[in-house]
Design a protein around this motif. Structure first.
Motif: not given
Length: 352
Positions: A228-247, A249-253, A298-299
């Motif tokens: 077996l090969l273990a697959a690393g599945i994670g957020p894209s760079l675009h997702s990380l950038r938006r989350i960092t910029e918009e979330c 200090g906010k309460q997040v769901a 809030e986000a």
């Protein structure tokens, strides 16, 4: 500030060392790079395996030894060793320490390292002859395209959830378009009687399993002796950038289509270095109080399957779609190991 480092002994010194003694690991970590220390250590150990400085059976320093040399927390080293063991690079036995494993991941890393060295040497020769790196790459691409394709592998992807399984199968199929890629829910394999399970797993060259399903999948695959090969599945760079910029200090769901999704998504984001000012609220699209949960935040970070359903429920609230990617390391390992399997199955096929 640069942390401490450990240096690998020369191969001759290592080979002459006492059998079973730990191999010193060539690692230097920095707290100024903006890259998690665990990621730095993990990548350098994999690199040492790929170039042959660490070989199957080599024993690594203990968690305490490596942490002291690098002047970092022991939990960080323990996290790295657990991750590398889950990926198939390391093996830990009670009383036997941690050693480099001899499985599919190590083979793939070694093959990739050897190929990387061949390409590096060829590129240096081309540049010395006056050609640019772009000219070298373009000619190599067209030369490779003109050769007979490597025989396809037979791959089984396994996951616990249908949505993630569909994503994994699609991505592997796109990465290896000539391979036969099948999919199976882990629960179906676990419920099958041994004879049915053996029949289902027969004929595959290896399985691809997401990290979070490894513990449950390993006993099932071990029965069939299926690598077996273990697959690393994670957020894209675009997702990380938006989350960092918009979330910040906010309460997040965090919202998914299934109840099990938000905890996995949050864990994946935290591994990628995302921090939250307060604990995110978890929700799924079918729960009764979803509108109230969204109103208190809030986000919103939403899975791809739940984004459309949330647009009308939370007007004016930023909704960030969590787009997923297989890690570059996983994609490279998939390609390399598939080629290795094909050559092993057809040792007389030179690809010409």
């Amino acid at each position: 500030m640069e942390a401490g480092s450990m240096t690998i002994r020369s191969r001759q010194d290592r080979d002459a060392a006492e059998v079973g003694s730990p191999v010193e690991v060539n690692i230097a970590v920095s707290r100024t790079l903006g890259i998690p220390l665990a990621t730095q250590i993990r990548d350098q150990i994999v690199a040492a395996i790929s170039v042959g400085d660490l070989r199957p059976g080599d024993r690594l320093p203990t968690i305490r030894q490596l942490a002291e040399f690098l002047d970092i927390n022991r939990n960080t080293v323990a996290q790295v060793y657990r991750l590398l063991e889950a990926e198939g690079y390391l093996s830990t036995r009670a009383g036997g320490g941690t050693t480099v494993a001899a499985g599919a991941a190590t083979v793939a890393a070694t093959v990739a390292g050897a190929l990387r060295e061949i390409v590096t040497q060829a590129l240096r020769r081309a540049e010395a002859a006056g050609f640019t790196a772009r000219e070298f790459a373009e000619l190599a691409y067209y030369q490779a395209a003109a050769r007979t394709a490597v025989p396809a592998a037979r791959i089984l992807v396994i996951d616990e959830y249908q949505g993630e399984l569909d994503f994994l199968r699609t991505t592997v199929s796109q990465t290896l378009p000539d391979s036969v890629v099948d999919a199976a829910l882990l629960a179906h394999l676990q419920r099958a009687d041994p004879a049915q399970r053996a029949q289902r797993l027969a004929g595959f060259d290896f399985a691809v399993v997401a990290f979070y399903s490894l513990d449950q999948a390993q006993p099932v695959l071990a029965e069939a002796d299926l690598p077996l090969l273990a697959a690393g599945i994670g957020p894209s760079l675009h997702s990380l950038r938006r989350i960092t910029e918009e979330c910040g200090g906010k309460q997040v769901a965090i919202v998914c289509t299934e109840p099990e999704g938000p905890p996995r998504m949050e864990a994946s984001l935290r591994r990628a270095g995302i921090t939250f000012s307060s604990a995110p609220r978890h929700a799924h699209v079918h729960q009764d109080n979803l509108t109230a949960v969204l109103a208190s935040c809030e986000a919103i970070i939403a899975s791809q399957g739940s984004t459309d359903a949330l647009t009308d429920l939370a007007p004016g609230t930023p909704i960030i779609t969590y787009s997923r990617l297989l890690s570059d390391e996983t994609l490279a390992t998939l390609r390399t190991y598939t080629e290795y399997v094909a050559r092993r199955r057809n040792p007389t096929d030179t690809g010409t």
